[in-house]
Design a protein around this motif. Structure first.
Motif, short mmCIF file in Angstrom:
data_model
loop_
_atom_site.label_atom_id
_atom_site.label_comp_id
_atom_site.label_asym_id
_atom_site.label_seq_id
_atom_site.Cartn_x
_atom_site.Cartn_y
_atom_site.Cartn_z
N GLU B 111 12.95 33.04 86.72
CA GLU B 111 14.37 33.33 86.86
C GLU B 111 14.91 32.83 88.19
O GLU B 111 14.46 33.31 89.22
CB GLU B 111 14.62 34.84 86.75
N PHE B 114 12.93 29.20 83.78
CA PHE B 114 12.29 30.01 82.74
C PHE B 114 10.93 29.49 82.30
O PHE B 114 10.13 30.23 81.76
CB PHE B 114 13.22 30.14 81.54
N ARG C 172 11.10 32.23 74.73
CA ARG C 172 11.04 32.66 76.11
C ARG C 172 9.59 32.59 76.58
O ARG C 172 8.68 32.65 75.76
CB ARG C 172 11.52 34.11 76.21
N ASP C 177 14.73 34.88 77.82
CA ASP C 177 15.15 33.61 78.41
C ASP C 177 16.10 32.79 77.53
O ASP C 177 16.71 31.84 78.01
CB ASP C 177 13.92 32.76 78.77
#
Lengths: 312, 312, 312, 312
Positions: B111, B114, C172, C177
């Motif tokens: 973050e 990702f 993700r 994400d």
């Protein structure tokens, strides 16, 4: 030992690393090289010394060290003191290595230690290797990371730092599950091989070994399956159109670059891998050949007792 | 700037580190110091250069660098190339530092990137610092680790390697939640302070800062609460009976050693912390004092617009 | 609305679910349907009521509810009281649904709430649906689980309980994400589709939607890529030799069963998917067609301002 | 059995639940109640039936079921078929229970199954209980969740659904580490007890048991420590000023509400717990009393063999 060594030479095999076992004896309950008791540390160092002698005799050129050392409760021991003991002991071990011998230092997030493992991550293992010298390198076991950690990036970093020693291949969904290589996340395995190919690591002697544990599946067949999965991941990594990839990356074309990589992964390389195996005089379909051989059944019936054997 | 600098001197405050912002401009979409485009990297280096000038003018002796750099998709960019760009750029930045200036290098698991963050863990940040020189150190943000990672051990390792630069204190349950320090895991905060005290880190100038973000709670009050929680964790860490702890550890008495540590944590240090605050001329109960002051309401009413203010 | 509805009919599209937005207003800071303040809960229920009216007018037959409700700090609110408020409000909402309308209840481990999300997992959402009635079903977002959770098993369980309402597809590595479907773990996506095919869920109207957020990549192209990835996962799932799989499973032949599944995944279905697209009158290579169309550049130049557009 | 039962009555103890063991025999390699082989399922059901008879004879009123069932590889078995087998078998088991007997259904994220555990989370266990009837309830083991999951919220939800059967108390940092209760996260333990007190669960017969495994520490002392930690968590939970908490929650005063909860946790309850123990005729300091008794040494010397005993 000499028989073993000769037999390996006959077969043209490179002998693997020797793995000292420093965790099953009760005396190692509070650690081996990090144990608060100096006499236990002495015994652990001596045991590794014997392993170095064995390695020299059988012609192995590496000691692969995984320590079960750690603590289960906050306060149980001083983290800093344990680190100092670890470095002191490893200096001694490193000094006892043969001139052409390599020390592989493995790390693991947790288990059997539950609160703090003395070598818990790659950074921790790398620092140790830097302290010891050029022939100390880090060994990556695919199941020894926290969830969500990017393993191919660690591979790239270790290679960049000149400290990528080798692998214990396996797969896992949660903990250190030691499942068949690539059985849970084949795309991750491919990405790791992409980094290995990119770094020339396969050719340069990074030690690629399998470290699995099979409980519910046929053991030898599982091992063959792992080898096949490694071959496929490697073949796909070789297929990546590197020029196209570099061009898209240079342009910042995120999706085109991603597609170049994924294209190789999406390719069905099973036929070409079978062809290569045949060209090397091996079986195109080793699983079928193994099943047809009846080896597993024979081995099981020859052992009078042992459920493990029955699961072959 | 000079006003700011003078005012800090008047108040006897040590000015904190300057934090370059390299992530909010669209040009940094694919990274700042790791961007594939050399002109973007150039601009980022220049921006940090300006920050170094500002730091010099206001009397701050540190640049604290958190990079949002990373990739969102496998193949998007070369991990190795990004690493080289990062090191090249940081060499330039480091060379531009004033002689008494420190570079703090922060890491974060994920973050805004990702798939792969360029500085994802402490090992990655430490390697950078080693490359740069003695005045580059690692900054630990308590929310920037994978679940299950032992943060106090990282603190101990960084201190042992002479690279513990500072902290961004906060707490979290899952991701990088930036909650009040010690609000989710006060025992972990205490264990971190135990390591800090043990290492003499508080006295030796490790930079202890708070990095929080308050969405649903009163901001200033939350910040006061964090300071109180830090004071209590520090006080408890000072209370640990170190002789008893060392003795139990030396004997391998796991539970006795654990109890010595936990005894300090179980102690109610709120009265003594209140006393110390009073002795220093501050309020014994700063939350009550702040609430009584009506500051939050005044500040809110003075700002004509802004929901943020209304949540003070 | 009527224009929208007519246009959808013209295009032969089934209108998707309506998603009430109950998190961006400051009044929802402490929650919407779970807020301690009854007047806020009232407003939230009324807002959903308006969404139900909109759904009825445009011909949508579903309300898809994702609540940002939760707490950031232990003690902030009573977990049990919040649950009761949630159920009371949802009973009212459910009663206001049109007779043929479905309520989709989404869950999410964390974010924006950091300590306790009111609907944090599938079990929590399922309990709500059971309380409400037959037309309340659970919606699975692939990014809303703790690390290590087996999502295809949740899909199987929800289907078995008759409560699998739909999907928000994305991918993700760490948190939520919202990356391109199948871009991080394509094998997991395949396994989910295997469960969907096995359950007849695609045909029976489980709502399959994409919920992504694109920051660094071209948005429309990313969406096209997701559709392609979904088609390939579906095609592979259809390829599984179900008779061979069932036979191996019945015999307890772990590795043979695993191989049957993996065989389908290893197959390169890109050619057959391209063929199907062509047969349907679409482009064999939609990414190339989109890039050739120049749409992204046109759209970007037509918008005077907006960096987002520039990233198309 | 009768001796055991009589002795328990003499001591005024309530006999705990009986735990069938369905995982150590090789025949259960592919599962017990979910095994693809009906004859294995039959044997497993019969074994539980025998346990029910034992429970009836010794006066235990509960069967506590933890199943090691699951699969290690995708495709190994049909998730849906395994679920149906599980429900069929449990219907039979439930039918065989004595009228006043309770069935406790435990869940666990992973281990020994590595790919998909048949009862992996609370939702999965709750669905089973709903199918079976009123006397089937969920048992929560604190170590059986994915990282980051909010356990106190699960406790609240299960209680709200009328299905909170009991606990296996322990603690962990990573996996299912079975450490001393409250040794890693004492604040979480306190929050769980707050929910238990709030729900009146301690009085209403929720079964509170300890499930630990001690490898490096003295076993009996570790168990005493766990009981002390449970007493302290309970005492702190009782201390929470419920009126002040409710008032702050109703006003949406996030920080004041959090402080009310934390105030109780910050209180040193060791003196009052010692007093209560003394009033009950037990030792104020049970650890010191146990150490002084010399019991551990005696027990160790009486056993001729066994390193485990030596670690007492």
């Amino acid at each position: 030992f000499d028989v073993l060594s000769d037999r390996a030479r006959e077969l043209g095999l490179r002998l693997g690393a020797i793995n000292p076992n420093l965790f099953q004896e009760p005396e190692y309950k509070l650690g081996s090289l990090c144990n608060p008791d100096p006499s236990v540390r002495r015994r652990a160092v001596e045991h590794i010394g014997e392993c170095i002698d064995v390695a020299a005799r059988v012609g192995s050129d590496a000691i692969s060290l995984w320590l079960a050392d750690g603590t289960n409760y906050p306060g149980q021991d001083s983290l800093a003191a344990r680190r100092r003991r670890l470095l002191d002991a490893l200096h001694e071990v490193y000094g006892a290595l043969g001139e052409n011998m390599e020390l592989l230092v493995e790390y693991k997030l947790y288990e059997p230690a539950f609160y703090a493992t003395d070598l818990a991550d790659w950074g921790s293992a790398l620092l140790v290797c830097q302290e010891l010298g050029d022939r100390a390198n880090v060994l990556v076991d695919l199941g020894h990371h926290a969830q969500g950690v990017n393993i191919e990036q660690i591979v790239s970093l270790l290679h960049g730092a000149g400290r990528l020693g080798g692998f214990h291949f396996n797969d896992r969904k949660y903990g250190d599950d030691d499942l068949i290589v690539g059985s849970i996340d084949p795309f991750q395995l491919f990405r790791i091989f992409y980094e290995l190919v990119d770094a020339g690591a396969v050719e340069s002697g990074v030690r690629l070994t399998i470290d699995q544990s099979h409980n519910v599946e046929a053991k030898i067949e599982a091992m063959i399956q792992s080898v096949l999965n490694l071959q496929e991941a490697y073949a796909k990594a070789l297929l990546v159109d590197r020029a196209a990839l570099a061009a898209a990356q240079a342009e910042g074309d995120v999706l085109a670059a991603n597609r170049v990589l994924v294209d190789a992964f999406s390719t069905d390389v099973r036929p070409v891998c079978a062809k290569v195996r045949e060209d090397l005089g091996a079986s195109a379909d080793p699983i079928a050949a193994f099943r047809a051989s009846g080896y597993a059944e024979r081995a099981a019936s020859e052992r009078a007792h042992g459920t493990a054997a029955a699961w072959l």
